[in-house]
Design an enzyme around this catalytic site. Sequence first.
Site, short mmCIF file in Angstrom:
data_model
loop_
_atom_site.label_atom_id
_atom_site.label_comp_id
_atom_site.label_asym_id
_atom_site.label_seq_id
_atom_site.Cartn_x
_atom_site.Cartn_y
_atom_site.Cartn_z
N HIS A 179 0.83 -1.22 0.00
CA HIS A 179 0.00 0.00 0.00
C HIS A 179 0.86 1.27 0.00
CE1 HIS A 179 -3.49 -2.30 2.16
NE2 HIS A 179 -3.68 -2.31 0.85
N HIS A 207 -4.61 2.92 6.19
CA HIS A 207 -5.27 2.54 4.94
C HIS A 207 -6.17 1.36 5.27
CE1 HIS A 207 -5.30 1.76 0.44
NE2 HIS A 207 -5.79 0.64 0.94
N GLY A 211 -8.14 -4.92 2.04
CA GLY A 211 -6.77 -5.09 2.53
C GLY A 211 -6.49 -3.86 3.39
N ARG A 240 -8.24 -11.59 5.48
CA ARG A 240 -6.90 -12.00 5.93
C ARG A 240 -6.79 -11.90 7.44
NH1 ARG A 240 -3.74 -8.08 1.96
NH2 ARG A 240 -5.32 -8.30 0.35
N GLU A 333 -12.44 5.88 4.66
CA GLU A 333 -13.11 7.03 4.05
C GLU A 333 -14.61 7.07 4.33
OE1 GLU A 333 -12.09 7.00 -0.17
OE2 GLU A 333 -10.00 6.63 0.36
N ASN A 334 -15.21 5.89 4.59
CA ASN A 334 -16.68 5.83 4.64
C ASN A 334 -17.29 5.39 5.95
OD1 ASN A 334 -17.22 6.43 1.76
ND2 ASN A 334 -16.02 4.56 1.45
N GLU A 383 -4.34 6.32 -5.65
CA GLU A 383 -3.11 5.67 -6.12
C GLU A 383 -2.92 5.89 -7.61
OE1 GLU A 383 -4.98 2.43 -4.00
OE2 GLU A 383 -3.01 1.64 -3.51
#
Length: 395
Positions: A179, A207, A211, A240, A333-334, A383
Amino acid sequence: MSKTMSINAGSSSLKWKLYDMPQETVLASGIVERIGLADSIFTIDYYNGKRYEVTLAIAEHETAVRLLLEQLIQLSIISEFSEITGVGHRVAAGGESFSDSVVITPAVLEEIQRLAELAPLHNPANAMGIRAFKNILPEITSVAVFDTSFHQTMDKTRYLYSIPMEYYKEHNVRKYGYHGTSHKYVSERAAVLLKKPLEKLKLISCHLGNGASVCAIEGGKSVDTSMGFTPLAGLTMGTRSGDIDVSILPYLMEKESISDINEMIWILNNQSGLKGISSVSSDMRDLHALEDSDEQAALALRIFEDRVKKYIGAYAALMDGVDAIIFTAGIGENDIQTRKNIVDGLSYLNAELSDERNDCRGVERVISSNQSAVQILLIPTDEEVMIARDVERLR
Ligand code: AMP
């Protein structure tokens, strides 16, 4: 003026964005999904909300790229292939070979393929995307942007595992982190938002997507991050496990009669995390919807928040302080509630959210209260624009 493509190629997908550079205007974007199947889905979004979508059989990446370029002409987004002067490819693993983005030569492509041993799911797919564009547009600048390169500034004390040194020396076993492009982007935006030089800031970037990783950034440089040798380490993620005591593996293999270690690793990558704990979903929205009625869903949410808090604490300690904490990616972000639950546990840092400022999604802004000693920032990641910028820089 030049048109630059930003590419993120997966094993059966190709995500792209077309920019007018250096203005960074997005001309069009889209995705080709289910490559290799009879019903591949091909979408282009362009000009203020218009969408072109078609379902057809696309056998391989090169066919997808050719179709995409031809359709860009059909839709008058470009008039000929030669208008595209550069293409940047997201590449998962750059190992210790790449501490910055590079122009792709045959030797670079060979090295990306060799590094597939570090990212077996991603690098071969990334290389496929690179070859597809090279075959169709051989003359244009082609640049590789690595998820790992931002973290190459980590010190040995952070990237080495406490295992025999020859494993690092002979086999390059170390923490690489991922990331990186996202952590770099949000750290640069943080400096702008805070009106302070990046060189003077101690930042913790969270982040949080399907992931997820946390990164400690001091003076604009990654000094530690939660993902490791592979993207399996660190936080609890959608599917994960994040950090786990490796002794669990042989124990479980015996108990569950699993003979292949790859099956165990697959379970840790695909059946674990939020999905594994909740038994219902890897998606935060589903878990929030069930939170009041389903104990396991609620537990998954609490464990997720807990791990983020733990890494924030660890990185504030490693940097001996923190000026700002950044939330980015799908959840960051949400997910208003998750941000609140995380920051509510950081009163020892005198960090405090403003409920009013935090009540928003996907906009770049300060969300901490005026009294907060640590600035809390919401910064949508980008990105793709970082990839386009690197193409311009290296062209
Ligand atoms: P990403 O991998 O960055 O696309 O993030 C995907 C994750 O973001 C999903 O698994 C969701 O859990 C989460 N997400 C997206 N939108 C929301 C939302 N409105 N509220 C909570 N979580 C969200």
